[in-house]
Structure formats: structure tokens, C-alpha cells
Scaffold this active site. Sequence first.
Site, PDB file in Angstrom:
ATOM      1  N   TYR B 103       0.808  -1.215   0.000  1.00  0.00           N
ATOM      2  CA  TYR B 103       0.000   0.000   0.000  1.00  0.00           C
ATOM      3  C   TYR B 103       0.846   1.272   0.000  1.00  0.00           C
ATOM      4  O   TYR B 103       0.470   2.283  -0.591  1.00  0.00           O
ATOM      5  CB  TYR B 103      -0.964  -0.003   1.200  1.00  0.00           C
ATOM      6  CG  TYR B 103      -2.211  -0.805   0.918  1.00  0.00           C
ATOM      7  CD1 TYR B 103      -3.138  -0.348  -0.022  1.00  0.00           C
ATOM      8  CD2 TYR B 103      -2.457  -2.014   1.551  1.00  0.00           C
ATOM      9  CE1 TYR B 103      -4.276  -1.085  -0.314  1.00  0.00           C
ATOM     10  CE2 TYR B 103      -3.587  -2.761   1.262  1.00  0.00           C
ATOM     11  CZ  TYR B 103      -4.501  -2.288   0.332  1.00  0.00           C
ATOM     12  OH  TYR B 103      -5.620  -2.998   0.034  1.00  0.00           O
ATOM     13  N   GLU B 199       1.989 -30.729  14.278  1.00  0.00           N
ATOM     14  CA  GLU B 199       1.419 -30.141  13.049  1.00  0.00           C
ATOM     15  C   GLU B 199       0.179 -29.297  13.314  1.00  0.00           C
ATOM     16  O   GLU B 199       0.044 -28.197  12.801  1.00  0.00           O
ATOM     17  CB  GLU B 199       1.064 -31.273  12.060  1.00  0.00           C
ATOM     18  CG  GLU B 199       0.363 -30.773  10.791  1.00  0.00           C
ATOM     19  CD  GLU B 199      -0.041 -31.897   9.829  1.00  0.00           C
ATOM     20  OE1 GLU B 199       0.416 -33.035  10.016  1.00  0.00           O
ATOM     21  OE2 GLU B 199      -0.798 -31.613   8.894  1.00  0.00           O
ATOM     22  N   ASP B 251       0.555 -35.777  10.841  1.00  0.00           N
ATOM     23  CA  ASP B 251      -0.329 -36.813  10.309  1.00  0.00           C
ATOM     24  C   ASP B 251       0.489 -37.803   9.490  1.00  0.00           C
ATOM     25  O   ASP B 251       1.512 -37.433   8.905  1.00  0.00           O
ATOM     26  CB  ASP B 251      -1.382 -36.200   9.371  1.00  0.00           C
ATOM     27  CG  ASP B 251      -2.428 -35.381  10.119  1.00  0.00           C
ATOM     28  OD1 ASP B 251      -2.538 -35.539  11.353  1.00  0.00           O
ATOM     29  OD2 ASP B 251      -3.124 -34.582   9.454  1.00  0.00           O
TER      30      ASP B 251
END
Lengths: 548, 370
Positions: B103, B199, B251
Site C-alpha cells: 500500500y 502439526e 499426520d
Amino acid sequence: MTDKTEPKKEELRAISVAEFFEKNRHLLGFDNPIRALLTSVKEAVDNSLDACESGRILPEIYVQIQKFSETRFKIIVEDNGPGIPREHLAGAFGKLLYGSKFKTFGGKQSRGQQGIGISAAILYGQLTTGKPARVISKTKKDKQANVLELKIDIKTNNPTILSETKIDWNREHGTRVEIEMEAKYTEKKASVVEYIKETAIVNPHTTLTFVDPEGQKVVFQRVVDKLPVEPEEIKPHPHGIELGLLERMLKETTARALKSFLITEFDRVGPGTADEILKIAGLDPKIGPKFVTPDQAYSLIQAMHGAKVMAPSAVCLVPIGDALLKKSLESEYNLEFAYAITRTPDVYRGNPFLIEVAIGYGGELPADQTVKLFRFANRVPLLYQQGACALTEAITSVDWKNYGLNQSGRNVPSGPAVIVVHMASVWAPFTSESKDAVAHYPEIIKEAKLALQECGRQLQLFVGKKHRKQLAEKKADIFKNYSEELAASLAALTGKDKKPLVDKFVKVAEEMLKLGTIEGEEETEEVKEEKKKPKRKLGAFKAGEDEE
Amino acid sequence: MTAKEDKKKIDDEILKKFKDSAEEIIETIEKKQNPKIKIPLRGLTNVYFDEKDKMIKLGDKQQTRTFFNIGQARKFMQTFLIASALKELIESGKTTSIRDVYYRTKHTIANTTESTFEDQIESDPIIEDIEVGFDALREELHLFASTRGAVVGEITIVDSGDTIDLRKMGSGGWAVPSIVEPEVVQFKDCTAEFILFIEKDAVWRRFNEDKFWRKHKCIIAHGQGVPPRGVRRLIRRLSDELNLPVYVLVDADPYGLYIYSVIKQGSINLAYESMRMAIPKARFIGLSVFDYAKYKLPKDVTIKLAEIDKKRISEILKYPWFQKKDWQAELKEMLRLGFKLELEALSAKNVSFITEKYLPDKLAKKEWLE
């Protein structure tokens, strides 16, 4: 025809062509009021053009649409043709399938092919308004013009003359027809205006005047003062003949032996070629054509297709010519580029044909729309059924992206361009009687595609050149605008003054542009490998599926 | 030197680099030559696995960006536009986000309808170019990345002068800032013996609620998926400076393995940061597909492998750092079984099975992969 003495057999009688038309008018292009108007104009103008050309007269054709109400119009088509003698006048307009155009084998290139056209328009007018058509015609020999008001007897397919007069006409010769009909006038796609404009493109030797229902007059001036060469009649060519036609010809010929049959009935077949064909077919040259068995006919046709025969004589075909087609397109549109090509003749089903293509580019043509497509068969615009036409298929089968146009999939390309495809043939194969789409013969599509690709290559050269020029102009702007920005940043980083920096950048940019030392469009990432290191390929997860 | 003096020195170095580069450009233009800068390539083509250091590194390929080049002029202009904005930022002593920089630098170029940046997607890679091109860390440019992830455990730290005891962080933990360099974060009073990276934050919450870290003397961290720079850098520093082993709990699926891989070897995108972030000695503690049989998990908790999973596993099989026998066995078993397992699958046994039985077991038996 009807047998009035035996009314019981009525259900078995053969219906007249006129009666057939009444029931099946959609087949002939009269299926809705907009289209009926266009078809009527089209048939009348086709006749006028053919008449002028056969009389070796430079055509001057006047077309007017008069409006009586939203649904009732009168079409007026007038030409400076040779005129029709009184004895043929009523038949020419008041009888379907009149005249000499309806032929079986071979023939010559002409616009109208079945001779059904103008009388169909008159019949349509008669069926929708109940009013007769008015025809005026004068030949060179006539002192006064013959004026007939006529209708068509649906049962007998014969003209009924309601009134007959003679008038003084300021024309030396010519013909005028006026038909009142239920119709609708539009100026959109597939309109009378569009038809007139397209007709002007492919008939550069014609001056066309059009007066619309509001009385607005447009004149399309001829761009050449020379008539096209008169097409000659020719016989079928051995390479394109089909079995059915061959069998009919064998039955109907007056030749007594196969050899003379081949020589007399086919184009480009002399005694040598005939011997060769018969040798390949293993047939005795003396066999009477009428005694040829189906098996022998099959061998014969195989031999005819396989034999070396000269390409069909082009005398029967009258191309517009590449130079004239280009000129004509340029007179119609304000273009930056135009190119046209006329291919040498080829054969489909024994009929010689040739393809001409013209491409125009740039100027006022809109860049964000699909390309304007003009399809023509024997100088007649094809305004309906674009999607069903072999010429359209040829266009969409070309990869236009290679030639500087946009194209999504196999669709009509888009961009500021106009594409004209003209097929000239003794017998143009249409998909239906209303003559809107050329049938899909592979030979026709192939020829058209080759012509389109050649035009495409020329277009690409032009577009490439134009693109490079635009790029050079863009460069100048880019560097000027970016120089300001860059100088401001550099000034902030170094504490130097911005103004002299900007001037320096702009000056160097100008010099480099002049010298042409600016680097190209692509982001040339000069990759430098300083040391060789063992590299392993990584990749299961894309770069980017990652943290910020 | 104090942390403050350190910071000042780094600021001055960066500002000098910017100034030198700008002056070089000005000299080039005065010689009427085409200004250019060299920037190391950051794509897959310039990334390799360093067998010795066991991490993904950036190669030596460089791109030359020139100004008088149709394709490069815009990027060239943007590079210095961002550099000048960063100079302003550094001089003000403040730190901001990369979105803020977008910006700050976005405006319409005079006499055109063109914007200096059309989108943040255009400005982010320029910032990364500056990081690698000027050999400056993102935090040295006074920029922070997104903050995700939290830490609790047996340690007290100082963040920007505030002392924080990570043993007393309640249920949410300490949100890891994106800049955790020694000038900002210092370590004090560590009683932890290892670090456990998890995780998922939901599983991390289980470990925090069960006070696993207190019982087992450790620090537990999560990164909500692929950990952001701050979390990776913090774990790396803890591991290096306090000599703590790192265990990774993810996982049993290709994505979990990818996260482990990023922590251990670094990522392709941030290959130039591997030297500061990768933890080659990080250990994979679970979830292993062999745990399915070992802990007699019910069939219901398995998830069938999708085609994309199978494709990724076969690619991972070829990764240089997964070539060890036990890793190959793990991956091939996953393919053979045809399913994957989430950490939550262990809850089928009991909600706290993972903290009370599974992980203590694994640690005790030293069942991990490296």
C-alpha cells in the site's frame, strides 16, 4: 399432372411443382417473413446478374423495397440486361423450373442453378397477398416494353396473365419485376442490405443501387469496367464421377462403344487416355455402353479415378480473380491490409470447382468481435446456416492463432478482420434447396483450407510487422514513464536531486530507442552458473505451497 | 554490543547496500549504459539439496535485470521503488507487514493509467528479490511475515524487553512473532530437555491441557500446518543454542511428511533461508503407518489415499533425504495399505491416549525416523 376426367385417381396424381412449393416453402428459403423478403430479392438479383453477363452487358441493377405496412412490402428489381422476348416472358416468371438451367451432367457456372427462384418469389407473393406480380421487359428489338401482370396456376404450374400492356420505357433493354408480399424488413445480419453489400464485393463489375423502405439510397459503384469471361459448358471430369451417375450416363449415351463413350462424354479424355482407362479396367473398348454390367461399371470407375488425367479445364469456371477480389474488399472497407488468392481448379464428384479467399485486416474493423465471414458460391452470398457450411468448416479448421487472430478452440476466429471465401463451380453442392450452405466434400474443405492458410501467412507477416511497430512506440512511453518513477526512487536512496536524474534517463532512453539497442520483449533472464554443484530434482510439492 | 546497537549496525549496513546500488545505477546511466542489477534466481531451477549440510539450498544461478528492456523495465522500477520505501521504514525504526509495503508503494504512474503495482502478488516477489539480491533478512528489512503458531513449555524468554515465562501461558500459549532474532528474543532459564513440534493446533491443545510439557520437561510448538518463518526460526534457535533435540509429530500422510521435510531440510520457496531455518537433525516421531497395527487402531479411522496422495508418495520416495531404509519402508507401507491416518485417529483409543501412552512410549523406545 391432374387428369380431370378421372377424379377418383386424385389421391394418386403427381402434384405440380407449384403445389409442392405451396406445401414446402421452407425448403426454398421462404420459411419466415424476414427470410422470404431476402430470398425474393436474392433470386431476382441473381437472375439479373446472370442475364446481363450472358448478354455481355456491364450490370446495372436497381433494388428497391417499398413499405406498405410493418408486414407488407413490395420488392422492385430492375436491370439493364438484354430483356426477355414476349414469347418467353410469362414462362420465365410464371412457371417454376422454367428455362435451360436445369441440367443433368456437367454444365457451366451460373448463379441460379435450378431456375426455381424468381417464380417461387412470385408464388410466395401471390399466396400471401393474393396479388399478381408485375413484370416489364424490353429487348433491343422491341420498340415498347411489354408489361404483364401475372399469377401462377398452382395446379398446372403455368402462368395466368391478368393484364397485358405496352409502355414506352426509357431503357434500351432491360427487365423489371415488382412483387408485393407479406414480409418483414430488418437491417441486422442476413438482411437485404447485407446481401446487397456482399453481392457488390464479389461482383466488382456491377453497379448496385439500393433504396431502402425509408427511401435512403445507397450506390455500390463497380470497381472494374470489364465483364468476367463468359463461362463455357464442360463435361464431367473422370476423377470425380460417382458410380450412380456413371451408370446413368452409360444408359443415356448415344456412343456405341466404351472408348467413344469416354471420349465424347468426359472432359480431358482423348483416345490415349481412354485406352489407358480401359486397359486398367480390363474392358474391351468395343463393348456397347448399354451392355456394361454393374461389375464392369465398377471396374471402369476405379480405372477412371486412378488414371492420369489432366486437371479439369478451367474454362467452365470464372473466378473473380485475386487482384479484383482484393480491390473490391478494399473499396468496401477501410483496411490496413488486404490479401486475396485464387486457387487452381480441383474436382469434387466430377465437378470442377475453384476456391478464392480474401482477408482484410485492421482499419475500422472491431478488434473485440468475431471476424466478419463472407461465404459465396458462384458469386452469390450465403447468408444463412453459417455453421452447417463446408466453407465455415474450412475456416474453423485453420489454427488462426498462428496467423495473428484470436481463436478459442475450433471456432470462428476473432479480431479486426474480414474473411471472404468464394467457391466457383459448375454445380455448387448445397446442403438444401434454399442454397445456404455448401455441402461437406473433403476436396472443397481441403482447397478452402489451403487458400485460407496462404492468406493467413500473409496476414501474419503484416500483423507481426504492425506489432513490432506498436512495440517500438510502447517502448518510448514505457521508458519515459518508468524513468520518472525510477529516478524518484534513486533520488530518495542517494539524496540526489530528482530532476536532473529524470532528464538523464529520458535522454538515454531516447538515444537507445533511436539506435535500436533496447532489449526485446521477453524477459531474458541471463542465467549464469558459476560453479557446478550436484543438483537433485525436487518437486512433489509446488513451490508456493509454503509459508510467506 | 547491546541488542539496540546490533540493530543500528544492521540498519546502517542495509541502507548502505541500497545507497551503493542506487549510485551504481546513476553512474551507469551517466555513462549512457543500460543499468542492471543481479538477483539470484529463486525458482525450482535454482534449488538443490546439499548432501553435506543436509538441507535445500539456493544455487548460484542469477538473473540480470536491466532497465532498458521491455520485459524488465517495470520490475526494475518496482525494485527500487520498494527499496526506497524500505529505506524510509528502516530510518523510522518501525516494522511493518509486506501488505503495508504494497500500500505504501502503490500509486498511479504519472501520465498513465498504469499503477506501480496492480496487486500484492506483484509486490511480494519484489520484496523476496530484495531479500536475496541485497542479502538481507526479511526482519533486517523491518518486515514481518504472518504470525501463526504458538509455544509453551519449560523455558522463560525475553521478547522486545518483556520477560515471559512460557510455563504460565494458559491454554493459548505464546503467539510466536515473525521476527525472533537474538536482537528481539533472548532465552533465559531453560529446564526443557527437548522440543516437540506438532502439526495441528488442536492436537497441540491436547498436549497443553494435559500439561505434557511439564511432565516430560519439554517445549511444545505448533505452526497451524506448514509453520511460518517465525516458528521455524525459533525452533532452530532453541535447538542450536540450547542443544535440544527436536521431534516432529504430524499426520501419517504426504502433507504431514512435507511439513516434516520443510522443518528438516527447508523449502523450495525459502531455499535462501534454509541456512537459518532448516533443522537437519529433526526427528520424525509419528504418526507412522506401522502404528495402525501396533496400536490396533480400528479400520474406521483410516482415510483412503486419493490419486494425488499416491502420486506425491511416489515422488517423496525419490527425495534424497528419504532414501534411508526405514523411510522407504514407511512410504511403501503407506502405498501398500492404501490409506492415511490423522493424529486424531489415536483418540479412537482414548482422548489422552496420544499424550499418556503413545508419545511417552515412542520416546522411551526411541521409535523415530531421521
